[in-house]
Design a protein around this motif. Structure first.
Motif, mmCIF file in Angstrom:
data_model
loop_
_atom_site.group_PDB
_atom_site.id
_atom_site.type_symbol
_atom_site.label_atom_id
_atom_site.label_comp_id
_atom_site.label_asym_id
_atom_site.label_seq_id
_atom_site.Cartn_x
_atom_site.Cartn_y
_atom_site.Cartn_z
ATOM 1 N N ALA A 44 43.821 30.648 49.165
ATOM 2 C CA ALA A 44 44.096 30.306 47.525
ATOM 3 C C ALA A 44 45.301 30.922 47.069
ATOM 4 N N THR B 150 38.232 31.129 37.809
ATOM 5 C CA THR B 150 37.966 31.316 39.393
ATOM 6 C C THR B 150 39.013 31.899 40.386
ATOM 7 N N SER B 151 39.972 30.337 40.302
ATOM 8 C CA SER B 151 40.498 30.509 41.133
ATOM 9 C C SER B 151 42.036 32.012 41.088
ATOM 10 N N ASN C 158 39.875 34.464 43.514
ATOM 11 C CA ASN C 158 39.568 34.168 44.757
ATOM 12 C C ASN C 158 41.229 34.447 44.634
#
Length: 392
Positions: free
Chosen positions: A129, A152-153, A156
């Motif tokens: 991640a 979103t990264s 995560n």
């Protein structure tokens, strides 16, 4: 002829009349009454009398209860499983932290291995991640991906980091459970109870061993509510312990702030000095000192209570005098374990100047008032109670 016959009949009648008029002989005088024998002298030896005088009267409270060690501990199973071994028995001495037994830890080892593997997996996921996050940050600057893809990264990577922390916490918990398989003594002392045997399946929190530290021991006694205002911390006490010939000194160490709702009594804790014969659970009787006062008193044994009101037999000159008395406070002489005393409020005269006011001891027995007495310096062949019996 007729006259002679009448005269002859008068002669017997005249004799009867003269006999009736004759004075009766004097009655025999009764024997003189026997004179009362003199009262026997009561010979008194040292110890047959006590002195009524001002004394230090120690008022105390009678108490009873068990002995208990101040520091006790129960070793419990913090892990469910089979008890593999237990290395101590009743009476064995143990040190704080000493290993005394072990519980089967095979299941705990497997759980620890599982938790460590999950932590490794979470660490790998976090590394992926974070690598993805760094690549997306470069791409968003070049306009190849949107800002939403970068967010979103970031999410995560945060989730992977949290998963790793949770996996590591699970591994720490499994490692601690593995340590709980080892039984250790929490305090130093002696084993008083062995409550489980090797091979036994133990539930969580099952009791295994009880340990007591006899270096500090105290008596736990109940105190009635009326005595609580007079109790003071540090007050001396004397306790008679089961199996010991001599009483032991103690002191009031603590007083429970709560009272029993059923009996309304409070619990007091009396500290004793270490003694090799003291044991956890022994029963004691004793007294706690409440106050010290000066009162005109005599030993309680000299008070005669066979009739009401109570009375004493005191010696005036060389005679016994009986006196009804009014009593007051009761206590002991000099210390909580001394001779029992009773205060005399009324009934006895003041002591003669330069001489004691002597009162017959209770061991002398019953003696009549006005019995003469004689003091003897050396013991006589007959004991004082026998002399008193003869003086009745």
């Amino acid at each position: 002829m007729g006259w002679r016959a009448g005269a002859a009949g008068l002669v017997p009648a005249l004799g009867l009349l003269l006999a009736a008029c004759r004075p009766a002989p004097p009655a025999e005088a009764p024997p003189a009454a026997a004179s009362a024998p003199p009262a026997a002298v009561l010979r008194l030896q040292p110890g047959d009398w006590v002195e009524a005088r001002p004394r230090e009267l120690v008022r105390s409270l009678d108490v009873a209860g068990p002995l208990q060690a101040v520091d006790t501990a129960l070793v419990k199973a913090r892990l469910a499983g089979e008890l593999l071994r237990l290395e101590v028995r009743e009476g064995d001495a143990v040190r704080a932290g000493q290993v005394i037994g072990r519980i089967d830890d095979r299941d705990s080892r497997l759980r620890l291995r599982q938790a460590e593997e999950q932590a490794g997996q979470a660490a790998a996921q976090l590394q992926i991640a974070e690598t993805t996050l760094e690549s997306n940050r470069a791409l968003v600057g070049q306009g190849f991906i949107s800002r939403n893809a970068l967010d979103t990264s970031v999410a995560n990577a945060a989730a992977a980091r949290a998963a790793l922390q949770a996996a590591r916490a699970a591994a720490d918990l499994a490692r601690r459970q593995l340590e709980d398989a080892v039984l250790r003594a929490p305090i130093g002392g002696q084993v008083s109870q062995r409550l489980a045997q090797p091979g036994e399946r133990l539930a969580l929190d099952a009791r295994v061993v009880e340990i007591v530290d006899l270096r500090r021991i105290e008596a736990v006694v109940a105190v009635p509510p009326q005595a609580l205002p007079e109790l003071k911390l540090g007050a001396p006490a004397v306790l008679q312990v089961e199996g010991l010939p001599q009483p032991l000194p103690a002191r009031l160490a603590r007083l429970n702030p709560s009272a029993d709702p059923a009996t309304r009594s409070a619990v007091a804790y009396l500290a004793l000095a270490p003694h090799p014969a003291l044991r956890h659970g022994l029963f004691v009787n004793g007294r706690i000192e409440l106050a010290r006062e000066t009162a005109f008193a005599l030993p309680l044994s000299a008070l005669r209570t066979d009739r009401s009101p109570p009375r004493v037999l005191w010696i005036e000159g060389d005679r016994v005098v009986e006196a009804q008395v009014k009593t007051g406070r009761r206590g002991h002489e000099g210390a909580a374990g001394g001779e029992p005393l009773v205060e005399i409020v009324e009934g006895l005269p003041p002591a003669p100047v330069g001489a004691p006011l002597r009162v017959l001891a209770g061991s002398v027995g019953g003696v009549r008032e006005a019995t003469p007495v004689r003091f003897e310096a050396a013991p006589a062949a007959a004991s004082a109670p026998q002399n008193a019996a003869g003086a009745r």
